[in-house]
Enzyme design. Structure first.
Site, PDB file in Angstrom:
ATOM      1  CD  GLU A  58      13.815   2.154   8.661  1.00 43.48           C
ATOM      2  OE1 GLU A  58      14.500   2.869   9.356  1.00 43.48           O
ATOM      3  OE2 GLU A  58      13.900   0.836   8.654  1.00 43.48           O
TER       4      GLU A  58
ATOM      5  CE  LYS B  59      -1.581   2.903   2.260  1.00 43.77           C
ATOM      6  NZ  LYS B  59      -1.299   4.465   1.677  1.00 43.77           N
TER       7      LYS B  59
ATOM      8  CD  GLU C 271      10.870  12.873  10.543  1.00 41.32           C
ATOM      9  OE1 GLU C 271       9.903  12.220  10.819  1.00 41.32           O
ATOM     10  OE2 GLU C 271      12.055  12.191  10.148  1.00 41.32           O
TER      11      GLU C 271
ATOM     12  CB  CYS D 116      13.457   9.140   7.661  1.00 41.97           C
ATOM     13  SG  CYS D 116      14.044   7.768   6.632  1.00 41.97           S
TER      14      CYS D 116
HETATM   15  P1  NAP Z   1       2.608   8.739   7.536  1.00 43.93           P
HETATM   16  O1  NAP Z   1       1.033   9.093   7.581  1.00 43.93           O
HETATM   17  O2  NAP Z   1       3.056   8.186   8.421  1.00 43.93           O
HETATM   18  O3  NAP Z   1       2.385   8.054   6.069  1.00 43.93           O
HETATM   19  C1  NAP Z   1       3.288   6.798   5.795  1.00 43.93           C
HETATM   20  C2  NAP Z   1       2.287   5.661   5.292  1.00 43.93           C
HETATM   21  O4  NAP Z   1       1.499   5.199   6.122  1.00 43.93           O
HETATM   22  C3  NAP Z   1       1.334   6.156   4.081  1.00 43.93           C
HETATM   23  O5  NAP Z   1       1.321   4.943   3.220  1.00 43.93           O
HETATM   24  C4  NAP Z   1       0.184   6.659   4.855  1.00 43.93           C
HETATM   25  O6  NAP Z   1      -1.147   6.666   3.911  1.00 43.93           O
HETATM   26  C5  NAP Z   1      -0.015   5.364   5.747  1.00 43.93           C
HETATM   27  N1  NAP Z   1      -0.991   5.709   6.738  1.00 43.93           N
HETATM   28  C6  NAP Z   1      -1.152   6.826   7.337  1.00 43.93           C
HETATM   29  N2  NAP Z   1      -2.307   6.473   8.147  1.00 43.93           N
HETATM   30  C7  NAP Z   1      -2.189   4.962   8.270  1.00 43.93           C
HETATM   31  C8  NAP Z   1      -2.943   4.303   9.323  1.00 43.93           C
HETATM   32  N3  NAP Z   1      -3.957   4.838  10.091  1.00 43.93           N
HETATM   33  N4  NAP Z   1      -2.826   2.998   9.315  1.00 43.93           N
HETATM   34  C9  NAP Z   1      -2.060   2.299   7.990  1.00 43.93           C
HETATM   35  N5  NAP Z   1      -1.415   3.226   7.344  1.00 43.93           N
HETATM   36  C10 NAP Z   1      -1.423   4.428   7.354  1.00 43.93           C
HETATM   37  O7  NAP Z   1       3.383  10.016   7.146  1.00 43.93           O
HETATM   38  P2  NAP Z   1       2.899  11.290   6.346  1.00 43.93           P
HETATM   39  O8  NAP Z   1       1.582  11.894   6.666  1.00 43.93           O
HETATM   40  O9  NAP Z   1       3.090  10.913   4.590  1.00 43.93           O
HETATM   41  O10 NAP Z   1       4.135  12.329   6.472  1.00 43.93           O
HETATM   42  C11 NAP Z   1       3.846  12.896   8.067  1.00 43.93           C
HETATM   43  C12 NAP Z   1       5.151  13.060   8.594  1.00 43.93           C
HETATM   44  O11 NAP Z   1       5.787  11.653   8.729  1.00 43.93           O
HETATM   45  C13 NAP Z   1       6.284  13.980   7.874  1.00 43.93           C
HETATM   46  O12 NAP Z   1       6.258  15.070   7.963  1.00 43.93           O
HETATM   47  C14 NAP Z   1       7.428  13.166   8.407  1.00 43.93           C
HETATM   48  O13 NAP Z   1       8.043  13.797   9.491  1.00 43.93           O
HETATM   49  C15 NAP Z   1       7.225  11.882   8.626  1.00 43.93           C
HETATM   50  N6  NAP Z   1       7.628  10.957   7.458  1.00 43.93           N
HETATM   51  C16 NAP Z   1       8.740  10.217   7.848  1.00 43.93           C
HETATM   52  C17 NAP Z   1       9.150   9.018   6.689  1.00 43.93           C
HETATM   53  C18 NAP Z   1      10.249   8.420   6.919  1.00 43.93           C
HETATM   54  O14 NAP Z   1      10.842   8.028   5.911  1.00 43.93           O
HETATM   55  N7  NAP Z   1      10.713   7.965   8.168  1.00 43.93           N
HETATM   56  C19 NAP Z   1       8.685   9.187   5.496  1.00 43.93           C
HETATM   57  C20 NAP Z   1       7.522  10.099   5.337  1.00 43.93           C
HETATM   58  C21 NAP Z   1       6.980  10.756   6.087  1.00 43.93           C
HETATM   59  P3  NAP Z   1      -1.430   8.104   3.335  1.00 43.93           P
HETATM   60  O15 NAP Z   1      -0.140   8.285   2.198  1.00 43.93           O
HETATM   61  O16 NAP Z   1      -2.582   7.822   2.563  1.00 43.93           O
HETATM   62  O17 NAP Z   1      -1.016   9.028   4.420  1.00 43.93           O
END
Ligand code: NAP
Ligand code: MG
Length: 470
Positions: A245, A170, A377, A279
């Site tokens: 991760e 996903k 972050e 990240c």
């Molecule tokens: P996120 O919400 O954690 O997204 C990561 C993945 O998880 C996406 O595929 C997301 O889908 C999915 N997801 C979201 N809510 C979920 C749930 N309740 N159950 C299962 N899967 C779920 O991150 P983001 O909103 O894209 O970014 C927010 C912050 O996360 C960033 O500002 C950054 O600080 C951090 N981040 C960290 C990394 C890393 O590599 N460690 C990468 C991206 C972001 P959707 O795409 O539909 O939200």
């Protein structure tokens, strides 16, 4: 605008169960470039069933044959490198040169590494009177983010398939086109049906359904710590394997003996690349008080070189952030930094470009360790420069966050830097600008995660052991 249909399930594009759509936006000019179906629990269930059906056959496929399939996938990816880079630039906004070299280059290297590891990994071990079999865990549910849209997928698909597992991915809702292109490449490479499956959709619907599905044996998640915590709790309640991760707030520790100009230059570049959406970025620069002012001036100069522009133009060094939401989040942190008393020496919350989700390359000085911009972050092109008095102080600051994903240490010689790195609570440290190694384990200490990706350590995450005694 192109309307794409279907989910890649059981070796073919099949109609989505629901009617909801996701609109994909080009973050550089805010135009809508495509729509894809938003998956439901029904799509996830179909994908998990297809994966389960494919599992016995794939698990029983000799490792050398799995390796040959992965080598074919690597070749197909290599042949489509430009298309991969263009797709990532269109939906993520990373500058085209970076998309080609890193966004496409890294996953090709990772696919190549797993083609080799699948063939060479010891799936059997002798311990005294026992033979230990390393067997695939089963059906993997992979949930990935948008920041390195292909790399984050391949860092899970590569080791999972090498181990004999099957997978349902996903991808992030902001970057589904890269994921769809990858599914086409998997298909073109001739992988057996059901071994890899893709369901596009939003996190709280498709992501959650995958994380909660009772027939998923291992959930591998990359993204925010907030969502990771919930996925870990769900997996724990079901007694299922989980790999997380998560975020980081890594320190770039410049010891007094270091080549300051080089350390600051590489440090700024590390944060500005991919607009800070990495990240493992070294978002806290730690400088000795005697060289602090000099470091701030250097950082100001280097940051000025990151001119925002159209990411399709090879001359642009800084692209936009992925979405309006991320831009607002990053601007909010910049405003918070100012309100907390940090000094903006480059950039700031203003828009550097009339359209697109751009944030100016920003450098903060006079940042203290407890400020939000030094603890949380930000995920944008923002570097905070902190001052330390002596090495113990530097270590306390470096280790003083809930995260522990990466870091850097600079000193005149590698031994001095290594001695400091040994005391850091973090999963990887680059010594005097050491190069990325796709075979080295990648993952977090503390709240940066659980488990490791890449190389043999990454492969081991997808295996479980069975001991036979003789
Ligand atoms: P996120 O919400 O954690 O997204 C990561 C993945 O998880 C996406 O595929 C997301 O889908 C999915 N997801 C979201 N809510 C979920 C749930 N309740 N159950 C299962 N899967 C779920 O991150 P983001 O909103 O894209 O970014 C927010 C912050 O996360 C960033 O500002 C950054 O600080 C951090 N981040 C960290 C990394 C890393 O590599 N460690 C990468 C991206 C972001 P959707 O795409 O539909 O939200
Ligand atoms: Mg999200």
């Amino acid at each position: 605008m192109k309307a794409y249909d279907g989910m890649y399930i059981g070796g073919a594009w099949r109609p989505a169960a629901g009617t909801e759509r996701i609109t994909v936006v080009n973050p550089a000019d805010e135009t809508e470039i495509a729509t894809v179906p938003a998956g439901t629990a029904e799509d996830i269930d179909a994908a998990v069933r297809a994966a389960r059906a494919a599992f016995p056959g794939w698990a029983a496929t000799p490792p050398a044959e799995r390796a040959a399939h992965l080598a074919a996938l690597r070749d197909t990816m290599l042949a489509h490198r430009d298309e991969i880079a263009e797709t990532i630039t269109a939906e993520l906004g990373s500058p085209i040169g970076f998309s080609r070299a890193v966004q496409a280059g890294a996953p090709i290297a990772v696919a190549a590494s797993y083609a080799e590891l699948a063939a060479s990994y010891p799936f059997e071990e002798k311990i005294a009177n026992s033979t230990v079999l390393l067997e695939p865990v089963g059906v993997v549910g992979a949930i990935t983010p948008w920041n390195y849209p292909l790399h984050q997928i391949v860092a899970k698909v590569g080791p999972a398939l090498a181990a004999g597992c099957v997978i349902v991915v996903k991808p992030a809702e902001d970057t589904p086109l890269t994921a769809r292109l990858f599914a086409d490449l998997v298909h073109g490479a001739g992988l057996p049906a059901g071994v890899f499956n893709l369901v596009t959709g939003v996190g709280p619907v498709a992501g959650q359904a995958l994380a909660e599905h009772p027939d998923v044996d291992l959930v591998s998640f990359t993204g925010s710590t907030a969502v990771g915590r919930r996925i870990g709790a769900t997996a724990g309640a079901a007694v299922k394997r989980v790999a997380l991760e998560l975020g980081g707030k890594s320190a770039n520790v410049i010891l007094p003996s270091a080549d300051l100009a080089k350390a600051v230059k590489v440090g700024v570049a590390n944060v500005m690349s991919n607009s800070g959406q990495t990240c493992s970025a070294w978002t806290r620069m730690l400088v000795h008080t005697d060289r602090y002012d000099e470091a701030v001036e250097l950082a100001r100069g280097y940051a000025a070189g990151y001119v925002a522009g159209d990411p399709r133009d090879g001359a642009s060094r800084l692209g936009p952030l992925v979405s309006a939401k991320q831009r607002e989040r990053v601007r909010g942190y910049i405003e918070k930094g100012v309100a907390d008393g940090a000094r903006v020496v480059a950039g700031g919350p203003g828009a550097p470009h009339p359209t697109g989700y751009y944030v100016a390359p920003t450098v903060f000085a006079d940042v203290t360790p407890t400020m939000a911009i030094a603890q949380e972050e930000i995920f944008g092109p923002v570097v905070s420069i902190l001052r330390y008095e002596d090495e113990e102080d530097a270590l306390r600051i470096a280790n003083g966050t809930v995260y522990g994903l990466a870091g850097a240490v600079w000193a005149r010689d590698a031994e001095e830097a290594t001695a400091f790195a040994r005391r850091m609570d973090t999963g990887q440290v680059d010594i005097n600008g050491g190069r990325f190694n796709p075979l080295a384990p990648f993952g977090g200490y503390k709240q940066s995660g659980v488990g490791r990706e890449l190389g043999a350590h990454g492969l081991a995450e997808y295996l479980q052991t069975k001991s036979l005694q003789y």
